[in-house]
Scaffold this motif. Structure first.
Motif, PDB file in Angstrom:
ATOM      1  N   PHE A  73      -2.985  -2.281   6.413  1.00  0.00           N
ATOM      2  CA  PHE A  73      -2.043  -1.936   5.355  1.00  0.00           C
ATOM      3  C   PHE A  73      -0.661  -2.525   5.622  1.00  0.00           C
ATOM      4  O   PHE A  73       0.023  -2.975   4.691  1.00  0.00           O
ATOM      5  CB  PHE A  73      -1.951  -0.422   5.196  1.00  0.00           C
ATOM      6  CG  PHE A  73      -1.229  -0.005   3.947  1.00  0.00           C
ATOM      7  CD1 PHE A  73      -1.693  -0.391   2.690  1.00  0.00           C
ATOM      8  CD2 PHE A  73      -0.081   0.772   4.016  1.00  0.00           C
ATOM      9  CE1 PHE A  73      -1.032  -0.017   1.532  1.00  0.00           C
ATOM     10  CE2 PHE A  73       0.592   1.145   2.859  1.00  0.00           C
ATOM     11  CZ  PHE A  73       0.112   0.752   1.627  1.00  0.00           C
ATOM     12  N   THR A  77       0.809  -5.240   3.093  1.00  0.00           N
ATOM     13  CA  THR A  77       2.101  -4.984   2.459  1.00  0.00           C
ATOM     14  C   THR A  77       3.039  -6.171   2.662  1.00  0.00           C
ATOM     15  O   THR A  77       3.687  -6.638   1.709  1.00  0.00           O
ATOM     16  CB  THR A  77       2.745  -3.709   3.043  1.00  0.00           C
ATOM     17  OG1 THR A  77       1.858  -2.590   2.851  1.00  0.00           O
ATOM     18  CG2 THR A  77       4.086  -3.414   2.380  1.00  0.00           C
ATOM     19  N   ASP A  78       3.091  -6.668   3.878  1.00  0.00           N
ATOM     20  CA  ASP A  78       3.944  -7.822   4.187  1.00  0.00           C
ATOM     21  C   ASP A  78       3.487  -9.054   3.409  1.00  0.00           C
ATOM     22  O   ASP A  78       4.308  -9.803   2.865  1.00  0.00           O
ATOM     23  CB  ASP A  78       3.900  -8.105   5.690  1.00  0.00           C
ATOM     24  CG  ASP A  78       4.771  -9.295   6.079  1.00  0.00           C
ATOM     25  OD1 ASP A  78       6.007  -9.162   5.997  1.00  0.00           O
ATOM     26  OD2 ASP A  78       4.211 -10.350   6.450  1.00  0.00           O
ATOM     27  N   CYS A  80       1.885  -9.152   0.510  1.00  0.00           N
ATOM     28  CA  CYS A  80       2.169  -9.016  -0.925  1.00  0.00           C
ATOM     29  C   CYS A  80       3.651  -9.200  -1.229  1.00  0.00           C
ATOM     30  O   CYS A  80       4.022  -9.909  -2.167  1.00  0.00           O
ATOM     31  CB  CYS A  80       1.698  -7.654  -1.424  1.00  0.00           C
ATOM     32  SG  CYS A  80      -0.094  -7.480  -1.492  1.00  0.00           S
ATOM     33  N   TYR A  81       4.502  -8.570  -0.440  1.00  0.00           N
ATOM     34  CA  TYR A  81       5.942  -8.623  -0.709  1.00  0.00           C
ATOM     35  C   TYR A  81       6.563  -9.968  -0.335  1.00  0.00           C
ATOM     36  O   TYR A  81       7.368 -10.523  -1.090  1.00  0.00           O
ATOM     37  CB  TYR A  81       6.665  -7.515   0.054  1.00  0.00           C
ATOM     38  CG  TYR A  81       6.589  -6.148  -0.599  1.00  0.00           C
ATOM     39  CD1 TYR A  81       6.661  -5.999  -1.979  1.00  0.00           C
ATOM     40  CD2 TYR A  81       6.473  -4.995   0.169  1.00  0.00           C
ATOM     41  CE1 TYR A  81       6.603  -4.758  -2.575  1.00  0.00           C
ATOM     42  CE2 TYR A  81       6.419  -3.733  -0.417  1.00  0.00           C
ATOM     43  CZ  TYR A  81       6.482  -3.620  -1.792  1.00  0.00           C
ATOM     44  OH  TYR A  81       6.433  -2.386  -2.377  1.00  0.00           O
ATOM     45  N   THR A  88       7.546  -4.075  -6.476  1.00  0.00           N
ATOM     46  CA  THR A  88       6.980  -2.751  -6.213  1.00  0.00           C
ATOM     47  C   THR A  88       5.924  -2.350  -7.233  1.00  0.00           C
ATOM     48  O   THR A  88       4.873  -1.832  -6.866  1.00  0.00           O
ATOM     49  CB  THR A  88       8.107  -1.693  -6.184  1.00  0.00           C
ATOM     50  OG1 THR A  88       8.999  -1.997  -5.104  1.00  0.00           O
ATOM     51  CG2 THR A  88       7.541  -0.303  -5.986  1.00  0.00           C
ATOM     52  N   PHE A  91       2.688  -4.256  -6.645  1.00  0.00           N
ATOM     53  CA  PHE A  91       2.081  -3.796  -5.394  1.00  0.00           C
ATOM     54  C   PHE A  91       1.473  -2.403  -5.563  1.00  0.00           C
ATOM     55  O   PHE A  91       0.360  -2.140  -5.109  1.00  0.00           O
ATOM     56  CB  PHE A  91       3.127  -3.786  -4.280  1.00  0.00           C
ATOM     57  CG  PHE A  91       2.614  -3.302  -2.959  1.00  0.00           C
ATOM     58  CD1 PHE A  91       1.674  -4.038  -2.251  1.00  0.00           C
ATOM     59  CD2 PHE A  91       3.062  -2.103  -2.417  1.00  0.00           C
ATOM     60  CE1 PHE A  91       1.184  -3.589  -1.032  1.00  0.00           C
ATOM     61  CE2 PHE A  91       2.584  -1.651  -1.206  1.00  0.00           C
ATOM     62  CZ  PHE A  91       1.642  -2.394  -0.501  1.00  0.00           C
ATOM     63  N   SER A  92       2.188  -1.513  -6.226  1.00  0.00           N
ATOM     64  CA  SER A  92       1.707  -0.153  -6.447  1.00  0.00           C
ATOM     65  C   SER A  92       0.394  -0.157  -7.229  1.00  0.00           C
ATOM     66  O   SER A  92      -0.565   0.544  -6.879  1.00  0.00           O
ATOM     67  CB  SER A  92       2.758   0.657  -7.202  1.00  0.00           C
ATOM     68  OG  SER A  92       2.302   1.958  -7.480  1.00  0.00           O
ATOM     69  N   VAL A  95      -2.483  -1.507  -4.969  1.00  0.00           N
ATOM     70  CA  VAL A  95      -2.921  -0.521  -3.966  1.00  0.00           C
ATOM     71  C   VAL A  95      -3.815   0.522  -4.626  1.00  0.00           C
ATOM     72  O   VAL A  95      -4.847   0.916  -4.072  1.00  0.00           O
ATOM     73  CB  VAL A  95      -1.703   0.158  -3.296  1.00  0.00           C
ATOM     74  CG1 VAL A  95      -2.151   1.345  -2.433  1.00  0.00           C
ATOM     75  CG2 VAL A  95      -0.953  -0.845  -2.423  1.00  0.00           C
ATOM     76  N   LYS A 121       0.808   4.662  -2.027  1.00  0.00           N
ATOM     77  CA  LYS A 121       1.103   3.828  -3.192  1.00  0.00           C
ATOM     78  C   LYS A 121       2.540   4.103  -3.609  1.00  0.00           C
ATOM     79  O   LYS A 121       2.863   5.234  -3.978  1.00  0.00           O
ATOM     80  CB  LYS A 121       0.143   4.162  -4.332  1.00  0.00           C
ATOM     81  CG  LYS A 121       0.254   3.240  -5.520  1.00  0.00           C
ATOM     82  CD  LYS A 121      -0.822   3.524  -6.550  1.00  0.00           C
ATOM     83  CE  LYS A 121      -0.473   4.723  -7.383  1.00  0.00           C
ATOM     84  NZ  LYS A 121      -1.304   4.849  -8.606  1.00  0.00           N
ATOM     85  N   LYS A 247      11.482  -4.358  -4.188  1.00  0.00           N
ATOM     86  CA  LYS A 247      10.456  -4.566  -3.172  1.00  0.00           C
ATOM     87  C   LYS A 247      10.655  -3.470  -2.142  1.00  0.00           C
ATOM     88  O   LYS A 247      11.514  -3.590  -1.253  1.00  0.00           O
ATOM     89  CB  LYS A 247      10.602  -5.934  -2.505  1.00  0.00           C
ATOM     90  CG  LYS A 247      10.240  -7.111  -3.381  1.00  0.00           C
ATOM     91  CD  LYS A 247      10.317  -8.403  -2.581  1.00  0.00           C
ATOM     92  CE  LYS A 247       9.933  -9.600  -3.437  1.00  0.00           C
ATOM     93  NZ  LYS A 247       9.981 -10.861  -2.668  1.00  0.00           N
ATOM     94  N   GLY A 248       9.915  -2.390  -2.286  1.00  0.00           N
ATOM     95  CA  GLY A 248      10.151  -1.251  -1.427  1.00  0.00           C
ATOM     96  C   GLY A 248      11.539  -0.694  -1.697  1.00  0.00           C
ATOM     97  O   GLY A 248      11.891  -0.382  -2.836  1.00  0.00           O
TER      98      GLY A 248
END
Length: 319
Positions: A73, A77-78, A80-81, A88, A91-92, A95, A121, A247-248
């Motif tokens: 994960f 995450t890295d 995708c971003y 976000t 990505f959400s 997930v 998520k 992004k986050g």
């Protein structure tokens, strides 16, 4: 027997031995055969598979059910971003789709590893979107386009602004679904469990339908988006607007011409915004647009600066 099941769980033995992507293919095949997915959902899950295959190659991380863990994960995450430059909301959504596949895999005996349940998520972020005003729609309707194809795209876009239909629903419009009261009697295209909607046809919308003998001149969504941007640019709607993407916890701000922020979905947002600003009850608007969730519906309402100024000035007029 209980002891065997315990060891199977601990050592992540599965009842059905298959590679990760073989199972993914079985998952999608089942859902498609059971007619559980719309065309757009099929496309999303196909995109997720492509994304995971690319992740596997770029990160040199061989995907197996045993390796769907915290490390996966973090790397995903890295990837995708940073590598894919996803924000976000994208990505959400991805997930969520991935976890749906993992739940199915566990339920059907392909995996015992349930570390994925801890994958958080991120909450979707409300990004500022644009909507046209009533004045914009009037000017657009009266505008003489440079070409016939542009004129057709303009008419389709205005029709959307006056009905609140999604672009994909326009292909369902025909003379047979028009009632005696000049309403479209439309069955929900995205969720068949929803009741049919009655959509009043304002006279301009009805004239557009009659102009094309009740079959709207549709192009692809991508082409329609491109042409509408060109038309609005030619009309002079090039003032800069600012919007942000997350992004986050990081927020990036962007500036673009107004015309470049307009798409087919802007028309649906415009419909909601115009009616809400006119004081039409949410329940009535939602019955037309097909929204059942007020939270989702609220995302379509864009508060215009002019309406805000008028409201504040009216309140303080007595000072």
């Amino acid at each position: 027997m209980i002891l065997k099941e315990h060891f199977d769980h601990v050592f992540e033995r599965v009842a059905k031995v298959s590679s990760f992507f073989e199972v993914y293919d079985r998952f999608t095949e089942e859902k498609i055969k059971l007619k559980e997915w719309s065309k757009s959902t099929k496309k999303r899950y196909k995109n997720i598979k492509n994304l995971l295959e690319e992740f596997q190659e770029v990160k040199n991380y061989k995907l197996t059910f045993a390796k769907i863990n915290k490390k996966f994960f973090i790397e995903f995450t890295d990837f995708c971003y940073e590598y894919k430059d996803h924000y976000t909301n994208t990505f959400s959504r991805n997930v969520g789709l991935f976890k749906t596949f993992m739940f199915w895999s566990v339920k059907n005996g392909y995996a015992f590893n349930e570390a994925f349940k801890d994958f958080k998520k991120p909450q979707r972020v409300l990004t500022r979107q644009e909507a046209l005003t009533m004045d914009h729609v009037k000017k657009l309707h009266a505008y003489n386009c440079a070409t016939i194809s542009q004129a057709k795209s303009k008419d389709v876009f205005v029709f959307q602004c006056l009905t609140g239909l999604r672009y994909g629903e326009l292909e369902l419009v025909n003379k047979r679904i028009i009632t005696a009261d000049d309403c479209l009697f439309l069955k929900e295209s995205k969720d068949h469990s929803k009741p049919a909607r009655e959509i009043p046809l304002y006279k301009i919308a009805l004239e557009i339908l009659q102009k094309y003998d009740y079959e709207l001149p549709l192009s692809t969504n991508q082409e329609q988006n491109r042409v509408i941007k060109v038309i609005l640019r030619d009309m002079g709607y090039t003032h800069e607007v600012e919007f942000s993407r997350n992004k986050g916890v990081d927020q990036n701000r962007f500036v673009k011409p107004f015309c470049d922020r307009i798409s087919t979905h802007t028309a649906r947002r415009t419909f909601v915004t115009i009616l809400r600003n006119a004081g039409v009850a949410d329940k009535i608007i939602m019955s037309i647009t097909g929204h059942r969730d007020i939270k989702t519906f609220n995302m379509y309402h864009q508060i215009s600066a002019s309406n805000t100024v008028k409201t504040v000035n009216r309140v303080f007029a007595g000072l």
